[in-house]
Design a protein around this motif. Sequence first.
Motif, PDB file in Angstrom:
ATOM      1  N   VAL A   2       0.605  -1.450   0.264  1.00  0.00           N
ATOM      2  CA  VAL A   2      -0.083  -0.538  -0.382  1.00  0.00           C
ATOM      3  C   VAL A   2       0.537   1.269  -0.194  1.00  0.00           C
ATOM      4  CG1 VAL A   2      -1.837   1.047   1.325  1.00  0.00           C
ATOM      5  CG2 VAL A   2      -1.366  -1.118   1.530  1.00  0.00           C
ATOM      6  N   ASP A   3       0.459   2.757  -0.373  1.00  0.00           N
ATOM      7  CA  ASP A   3       1.513   3.437  -0.961  1.00  0.00           C
ATOM      8  C   ASP A   3       1.167   4.519  -0.292  1.00  0.00           C
ATOM      9  OD1 ASP A   3      -0.574   4.705  -1.993  1.00  0.00           O
ATOM     10  OD2 ASP A   3      -0.121   5.478  -3.919  1.00  0.00           O
ATOM     11  N   PRO A   4       1.725   5.415   0.264  1.00  0.00           N
ATOM     12  CA  PRO A   4       1.976   6.367   0.694  1.00  0.00           C
ATOM     13  C   PRO A   4       0.345   7.058   1.314  1.00  0.00           C
ATOM     14  CG  PRO A   4       4.236   6.473   0.537  1.00  0.00           C
ATOM     15  CD  PRO A   4       2.947   5.924  -0.685  1.00  0.00           C
ATOM     16  N   GLU A   5      -0.612   6.956  -0.189  1.00  0.00           N
ATOM     17  CA  GLU A   5      -1.716   7.673   0.504  1.00  0.00           C
ATOM     18  C   GLU A   5      -3.344   7.084  -0.046  1.00  0.00           C
ATOM     19  OE1 GLU A   5      -0.983  10.942  -3.127  1.00  0.00           O
ATOM     20  OE2 GLU A   5      -0.359   9.044  -3.999  1.00  0.00           O
ATOM     21  N   GLY A   6      -1.980   5.140   0.889  1.00  0.00           N
ATOM     22  CA  GLY A   6      -3.559   4.295   1.021  1.00  0.00           C
ATOM     23  C   GLY A   6      -4.205   4.133  -0.045  1.00  0.00           C
ATOM     24  N   TYR A   7      -2.922   3.345  -1.651  1.00  0.00           N
ATOM     25  CA  TYR A   7      -3.967   3.304  -2.432  1.00  0.00           C
ATOM     26  C   TYR A   7      -2.989   1.419  -3.198  1.00  0.00           C
ATOM     27  CZ  TYR A   7      -6.031   6.943  -3.849  1.00  0.00           C
ATOM     28  OH  TYR A   7      -7.230   7.776  -4.190  1.00  0.00           O
ATOM     29  N   ILE A   8      -3.676   0.556  -2.903  1.00  0.00           N
ATOM     30  CA  ILE A   8      -2.421  -0.660  -3.523  1.00  0.00           C
ATOM     31  C   ILE A   8      -1.648  -0.934  -4.648  1.00  0.00           C
ATOM     32  CG2 ILE A   8      -3.453  -2.978  -3.929  1.00  0.00           C
ATOM     33  CD1 ILE A   8      -5.646  -2.839  -2.522  1.00  0.00           C
ATOM     34  N   VAL A   9      -1.048  -1.046  -4.417  1.00  0.00           N
ATOM     35  CA  VAL A   9       0.467  -0.855  -5.998  1.00  0.00           C
ATOM     36  C   VAL A   9       0.799  -2.339  -5.647  1.00  0.00           C
ATOM     37  CG1 VAL A   9       0.506   2.003  -5.044  1.00  0.00           C
ATOM     38  CG2 VAL A   9       2.291  -0.472  -4.160  1.00  0.00           C
ATOM     39  N   ALA A  10       0.618  -3.455  -5.142  1.00  0.00           N
ATOM     40  CA  ALA A  10       1.389  -5.002  -5.565  1.00  0.00           C
ATOM     41  C   ALA A  10       0.454  -5.431  -4.681  1.00  0.00           C
ATOM     42  CB  ALA A  10       2.608  -4.768  -5.428  1.00  0.00           C
ATOM     43  N   HIS A  11       0.633  -6.416  -5.289  1.00  0.00           N
ATOM     44  CA  HIS A  11      -0.167  -7.998  -4.500  1.00  0.00           C
ATOM     45  C   HIS A  11       0.794  -8.935  -5.241  1.00  0.00           C
ATOM     46  CE1 HIS A  11      -3.187 -10.854  -3.805  1.00  0.00           C
ATOM     47  NE2 HIS A  11      -3.776  -9.573  -2.915  1.00  0.00           N
ATOM     48  N   LEU A  12       1.594 -10.025  -4.126  1.00  0.00           N
ATOM     49  CA  LEU A  12       2.212 -10.763  -4.823  1.00  0.00           C
ATOM     50  C   LEU A  12       1.951 -12.130  -3.819  1.00  0.00           C
ATOM     51  CD1 LEU A  12       5.462  -8.855  -3.716  1.00  0.00           C
ATOM     52  CD2 LEU A  12       4.189  -8.857  -6.113  1.00  0.00           C
ATOM     53  N   SER A  13       1.714 -12.910  -4.162  1.00  0.00           N
ATOM     54  CA  SER A  13       1.478 -14.270  -3.508  1.00  0.00           C
ATOM     55  C   SER A  13       2.850 -15.177  -3.837  1.00  0.00           C
ATOM     56  CB  SER A  13       0.669 -15.053  -4.763  1.00  0.00           C
ATOM     57  OG  SER A  13      -0.720 -14.553  -4.590  1.00  0.00           O
ATOM     58  N   GLY A  14       3.316 -15.835  -2.534  1.00  0.00           N
ATOM     59  CA  GLY A  14       4.200 -16.442  -2.415  1.00  0.00           C
ATOM     60  C   GLY A  14       5.468 -16.194  -1.300  1.00  0.00           C
ATOM     61  N   GLU A  15       6.519 -16.993  -1.985  1.00  0.00           N
ATOM     62  CA  GLU A  15       7.837 -15.880  -1.151  1.00  0.00           C
ATOM     63  C   GLU A  15       8.895 -15.966  -2.634  1.00  0.00           C
ATOM     64  OE1 GLU A  15      10.760 -19.543   0.356  1.00  0.00           O
ATOM     65  OE2 GLU A  15       8.771 -20.765   0.878  1.00  0.00           O
ATOM     66  N   GLY A  16      10.263 -14.927  -2.029  1.00  0.00           N
ATOM     67  CA  GLY A  16      11.156 -15.182  -3.339  1.00  0.00           C
ATOM     68  C   GLY A  16      11.080 -13.494  -3.619  1.00  0.00           C
ATOM     69  N   HIS A  17       9.565 -13.191  -3.239  1.00  0.00           N
ATOM     70  CA  HIS A  17       9.759 -11.526  -3.235  1.00  0.00           C
ATOM     71  C   HIS A  17      10.825 -10.421  -3.551  1.00  0.00           C
ATOM     72  CE1 HIS A  17       6.490 -12.939  -6.126  1.00  0.00           C
ATOM     73  NE2 HIS A  17       6.019 -13.320  -4.672  1.00  0.00           N
ATOM     74  N   ALA A  18      11.951 -10.549  -1.964  1.00  0.00           N
ATOM     75  CA  ALA A  18      12.610  -9.760  -1.560  1.00  0.00           C
ATOM     76  C   ALA A  18      13.092  -9.120  -2.710  1.00  0.00           C
ATOM     77  CB  ALA A  18      13.677 -10.486  -0.697  1.00  0.00           C
ATOM     78  N   ALA A  19      13.885  -9.260  -3.840  1.00  0.00           N
ATOM     79  CA  ALA A  19      14.997  -8.974  -4.419  1.00  0.00           C
ATOM     80  C   ALA A  19      14.117  -7.504  -5.530  1.00  0.00           C
ATOM     81  CB  ALA A  19      15.265  -9.486  -5.405  1.00  0.00           C
ATOM     82  N   GLY A  20      12.427  -8.147  -5.863  1.00  0.00           N
ATOM     83  CA  GLY A  20      11.708  -7.154  -6.675  1.00  0.00           C
ATOM     84  C   GLY A  20      11.054  -5.915  -5.232  1.00  0.00           C
ATOM     85  N   ALA A  52       7.200  -9.703 -14.196  1.00  0.00           N
ATOM     86  CA  ALA A  52       8.832  -9.836 -13.498  1.00  0.00           C
ATOM     87  C   ALA A  52       9.164  -7.947 -12.942  1.00  0.00           C
ATOM     88  CB  ALA A  52       9.540  -9.877 -14.520  1.00  0.00           C
ATOM     89  N   PRO A  53      10.012  -8.561 -11.285  1.00  0.00           N
ATOM     90  CA  PRO A  53      10.550  -7.675 -10.649  1.00  0.00           C
ATOM     91  C   PRO A  53      11.274  -6.542 -12.107  1.00  0.00           C
ATOM     92  CG  PRO A  53      10.772  -9.132  -9.691  1.00  0.00           C
ATOM     93  CD  PRO A  53      10.442 -10.053 -10.984  1.00  0.00           C
ATOM     94  N   THR A  54      10.924  -5.275 -11.571  1.00  0.00           N
ATOM     95  CA  THR A  54      12.479  -3.661 -12.404  1.00  0.00           C
ATOM     96  C   THR A  54      13.717  -4.963 -11.941  1.00  0.00           C
ATOM     97  OG1 THR A  54      10.547  -2.620 -11.893  1.00  0.00           O
ATOM     98  CG2 THR A  54      12.492  -1.519 -12.893  1.00  0.00           C
ATOM     99  N   GLY A  55      13.893  -4.733 -13.422  1.00  0.00           N
ATOM    100  CA  GLY A  55      15.796  -5.877 -13.459  1.00  0.00           C
ATOM    101  C   GLY A  55      15.337  -7.217 -14.208  1.00  0.00           C
ATOM    102  N   GLN A  56      14.332  -8.138 -13.991  1.00  0.00           N
ATOM    103  CA  GLN A  56      14.534  -8.952 -14.730  1.00  0.00           C
ATOM    104  C   GLN A  56      13.595  -9.021 -15.705  1.00  0.00           C
ATOM    105  OE1 GLN A  56      13.572 -11.022 -11.264  1.00  0.00           O
ATOM    106  NE2 GLN A  56      14.095 -10.600  -9.215  1.00  0.00           N
ATOM    107  N   LYS A  57      13.529 -10.408 -16.737  1.00  0.00           N
ATOM    108  CA  LYS A  57      12.874 -10.154 -18.075  1.00  0.00           C
ATOM    109  C   LYS A  57      13.017 -12.052 -17.467  1.00  0.00           C
ATOM    110  CE  LYS A  57      14.015 -10.408 -22.989  1.00  0.00           C
ATOM    111  NZ  LYS A  57      13.854 -11.263 -22.937  1.00  0.00           N
ATOM    112  N   LEU A  58      11.485 -12.027 -18.075  1.00  0.00           N
ATOM    113  CA  LEU A  58      11.061 -14.062 -18.069  1.00  0.00           C
ATOM    114  C   LEU A  58      12.322 -14.461 -19.259  1.00  0.00           C
ATOM    115  CD1 LEU A  58       7.321 -13.713 -18.537  1.00  0.00           C
ATOM    116  CD2 LEU A  58       8.864 -14.626 -17.139  1.00  0.00           C
ATOM    117  N   ASP A  59      12.473 -16.037 -18.341  1.00  0.00           N
ATOM    118  CA  ASP A  59      13.763 -16.915 -18.657  1.00  0.00           C
ATOM    119  C   ASP A  59      13.213 -17.166 -19.852  1.00  0.00           C
ATOM    120  OD1 ASP A  59      15.857 -17.885 -20.023  1.00  0.00           O
ATOM    121  OD2 ASP A  59      16.312 -18.837 -17.860  1.00  0.00           O
TER     122      ASP A  59
END
Length: 643
Positions: A127-145, A538-545
């Motif tokens: 949730v961004d500082p204005e109170g809007y949803i900006v991402a929805h992520l399932s599972g683990e492994g999202h730290a880099a993104g 895919a997170p910024t800086g990553q590309k589907l392989d």
Amino acid sequence: MESTTTPTAATVRVRASELQGRGWLNTGGAELDLEKLRGKIVILDFWTFCCINCLHVLDELRPLEQQYSDVLVTVGVHSPKFEHEADPVALAAAVERYDIAHPVLDDPELVTWQAYSARAWPTLVVVDPEGYIVAHLSGEGHAAGLATFIPELIAEHEAKGTLHRGSGPYVAPEPVARDLRFPGKVLPLAGGNFLVSDTGHHRLVEMGPDLATVVRTIGTGAKGLADGPAEAAEFNEPHGLALLPGELAAEVGYDVVVADSVNHRLRGVTLADGRVRTIAGNGVQRLLEAGPARVDDDGAAASAADLGTAALEVALSSPWDVAYSSALGAVVIAMAGTHQIFAFEPASGAVSIVAGNGLEGLLDGPADQAWFAQPSGVTEDAQGNIWVADSETSALRVLKFGPAGTSVETAIGEGLFDFGFRDGDAGQARLQHPLGVAVLPDGSVAVADTYNGAVRRYDPASKTVSTLARGLLEPSDVLLDESGEVPLLIVVEANRHQLIRLPLPKNALQVDEGAAQTQRPKTNVAPGELALKVNFSAPTGQKLDDRWGDPTQLKISSTPPELLVSGGGTSVGLSRTLVLSPDVPEGVLHLTARAAACDGPEDANGEIPDHAACHLYQQDWGIPVLLAADGATELALDLRGMD
């Protein structure tokens, strides 16, 4: 509310729903709401304390929480799977046990879970500082993104003047001094003493025969990773303990193998001086085989049973328990994080997969095709069989080794969402998230039935289940104690921070408090065609392989199998049309989605370089569905959705 998180060019912004539940922890008694969090970047972590993937996410988020402590607030939304997890006392103990340093909302009725359309544990909503949803992520492994996304949000909202720096709402609880803190497993030693994994203190403790006297400690008590003498060594939530046979111990130079769970390693301990060494695991959580990132039909981890002889180079994932197998001549490992049983040969350093293909669930048969769900306890019987406490299916499983190969059978248990407290015929008996097993003198099996606060007994001869004791606080291990004239049972009572002895009655209690299922809201769907889509960005800086074809995959099945007329099985892609039977009123859709992405930058041809680090994103869903004529004809899930 139904959050729309498919990445599009549209400017539709969705307001975050209010945080509602029974109460708050780690806030010093204060009630929080989104208005009080305005100006901060908020990560809502939907978790439940039984879930190993949720525990992984807690550790993934810690560095981000520390780095961005003045602008980022994590709020844990505890949405329980099991009945026991809805107990506020048990939740408070779990928050303490896992050193959670952020506010936690107790959401036992899944009110906030439903408001954010969560469908799996773990789910992260940003949730961004204005109170809007900006991402929805399932599972683990999202730290880099997230490490890339958070600075982008900081820059955007600092420029807009909507970011407020300063301390967050977390209030640390008062520490409590104890000899043991959430002990995990126990091991008998020569001379009558016992070695205990003092999990909450990140060390090992040798206890006297009275189970109360501290003889010595191994490890500093600080969370970390350090080999060396007892007073300098460090662990991170150690659990299982296995004693090696004398000749083998003399050959390899250590006596005890320790499952050092959060370090994703096995450690070896020399009892004479307490010296600790790392014997297996490279410290990287096992998610994907080394080499090119591609998704194979049954998962990379199942592609080869033999993982090699360089034990220190093999990735492990939350090893939870260990036991020496005389049948294999190796240490078997309950690899909770990948839902498998591994083996480690101390003399050769060989690491192999004994059973499980990495998919989460309950499926018997040949070992390489079997499904487990967070195995957390292992022990060997007189015939060389390995008994397994399979916690997330509330099941007791057994590995049998024969001329035709290794097979897996279920003694107690029905599936991922079935649990309860019921004795009698094993086919109808129910457990609730068991963590420990021990073989008794008559060949029956004692089970630490953790979330039922009980010790249960399974008799293989009669295939019946009985209760040996109840009224315990999260028993995490059981051990047969034959040091005295009469055999007794030692129980590790984790949430009372103690070990106790229990008699073994000839006639056990009989209990039937019924069977239950995880009470998550059912999704109304129409019979016939159901269009399924899993969103992944895919997170910024990553590309589907896509070097070896489509790097995404869906695996779909159902309970009962008759629910799914067509569309089941495994194939590439993250969308599929299912056909649901009009003759099955309700059931569960089992879905596994995978996607492989690699770090940039791309080369001059727009291709991923061969040396790029690659990542596997995976999530398992069990979606309870109710068939109705006016039900939905589309189902959208987020593996990684960004607005």
